[in-house]
Design an enzyme around this catalytic site. Structure first.
Site: not given
Ligand code: COA
Length: 322
Positions: A116, A248, A278
């Site tokens: 990215c 980004h 993204n």
């Molecule tokens: N729908 C519903 N629930 C979801 C889900 C979805 N699409 N994806 C994850 N969950 C759930 C998880 O299973 C977790 O459940 P649990 O508590 O029962 O285990 C819960 O939501 C919380 O997960 P968590 O990982 O704490 O959520 P978060 O607030 O950190 O958000 C991301 C997750 C992935 C959106 C966030 O961490 C993120 O944006 N990270 C950066 C990713 C990124 O930008 N990647 C590319 C970089 S270039």
């Protein structure tokens, strides 16, 4: 070495798939909810390439538009740099395909893969080629079909990504302004947080994106903040002097957290993650394109392009729009 040569943006274009995948539709594909996706990421919908669209074809559309916008003939392009991690082939590079597609008969071409961060890396390399006097007209493209490497059974990643392309035509001139600075860095120890295995079959889903979302989130906020400060400082710009950041587009919460850390209002950040998700190396040029078309970018404005991604990697570019 050419004396006083500055790199200027003289053309811009995008290539977007026509197919839209909404959060509501995703509810029928994986165990998720539209509310969860929008509240945790800011994403409402994303574009998905159809079978007759590709990283190459989207990049080609963006490249042709950038040439048209600049009023430049393809035969005048000397170098094509494509940022991508989703080319259709191991080789040749997507850049070579685009070189042939636009008939840039005098251009050399290569791909860059810093995931990215790719478009920022590509701009930085293109700027060096121009300022060294090696090339004067360089086409930079970011193009991705992330939909082909996401695991559509993994709700924690498949809701985040989309497909698209953006391109800029860069030209050296003695005019003031243009690209003022660029910074890049890498932390290979973070590789396990975001990766795709490079094999050409899907045994055990190994060639799909694997991600530790929380670790990437923490890195992303830090990286965006640091890259903005470093590129601005190198360009002699203070944070309050930044007119617009083109970040980004991974998650609106990452952008909001970086804005808070920089003590900048959110309205000085271009955001379109709601429409495209993204799109990896394509997200910065698509956001920049939309800001130009919307009239948000005016001559004399000081811009920061900033990105982070797998590697882990990050980078920023400061531009005085001329
Ligand atoms: N729908 C519903 N629930 C979801 C889900 C979805 N699409 N994806 C994850 N969950 C759930 C998880 O299973 C977790 O459940 P649990 O508590 O029962 O285990 C819960 O939501 C919380 O997960 P968590 O990982 O704490 O959520 P978060 O607030 O950190 O958000 C991301 C997750 C992935 C959106 C966030 O961490 C993120 O944006 N990270 C950066 C990713 C990124 O930008 N990647 C590319 C970089 S270039």
């Amino acid at each position: 070495m050419s004396d006083g040569q500055q790199t200027h943006v003289i053309g811009w274009g995008i290539g977007l798939p026509t197919q839209i995948l909404t959060n509501e539709k995703l509810e029928s594909i994986v165990d998720t909810s539209s509310h969860w996706i929008q509240s945790r990421t800011g994403i409402v919908e994303r574009r998905i390439a159809s079978t007759d669209e590709s990283t190459y074809s989207l990049g080609l559309t963006a490249a042709k538009q950038a040439l048209h916008e600049a009023g430049m003939l393809a035969s005048d392009v000397e170098m094509i740099v494509v940022a991508t991690s989703t080319g259709e082939y191991g080789f040749p590079a997507v850049a070579n395909q685009i070189q042939h597609g636009i008939e840039a008969d005098h251009a050399a071409a290569f791909d860059i893969n810093t995931a990215c961060t790719g478009f920022v890396s590509a701009i930085s390399v293109a700027d060096s080629l121009i300022r060294s006097g090696q090339h004067n007209n360089v086409l930079v493209v970011g193009s991705e079909t992330m939909s082909r490497i996401v695991d559509w059974t993994d709700r924690s990643t498949c809701v985040l990504f989309g497909d698209g392309a953006g391109a800029l035509l860069l030209q050296g001139s003695r005019k003031q302004g243009g690209i003022l600075s660029s910074v890049q860095w890498s932390d290979g120890s973070g590789a396990p947080y975001l990766y795709v295995e490079n094999i050409n079959h899907d045994v055990d889903r190994r060639n799909f994106i694997k991600m530790d979302g929380r670790e990437v989130f923490k890195f992303a906020v830090r990286a965006m903040t640091e890259a903005t400060i470093k590129s601005a400082t190198l360009a002699g710009i203070s944070i309050p002097e930044i007119d617009l950041v083109i970040p980004h587009q991974a998650n609106i919460r990452i952008i909001e957290a970086a804005a808070r850390a920089l003590d900048m209002p959110l309205d000085r950040f271009v955001t379109n993650v709601d429409k495209y998700g993204n799109t990896s190396a394509a997200s910065v040029p698509i956001a920049l394109y939309e800001a130009i078309i919307d009239g948000r970018i005016q001559s004399g404005m000081k811009l920061i392009l900033v990105a982070f991604g797998a590697g882990l990697s990050a980078g920023g570019v400061a531009i005085e729009w001329a």
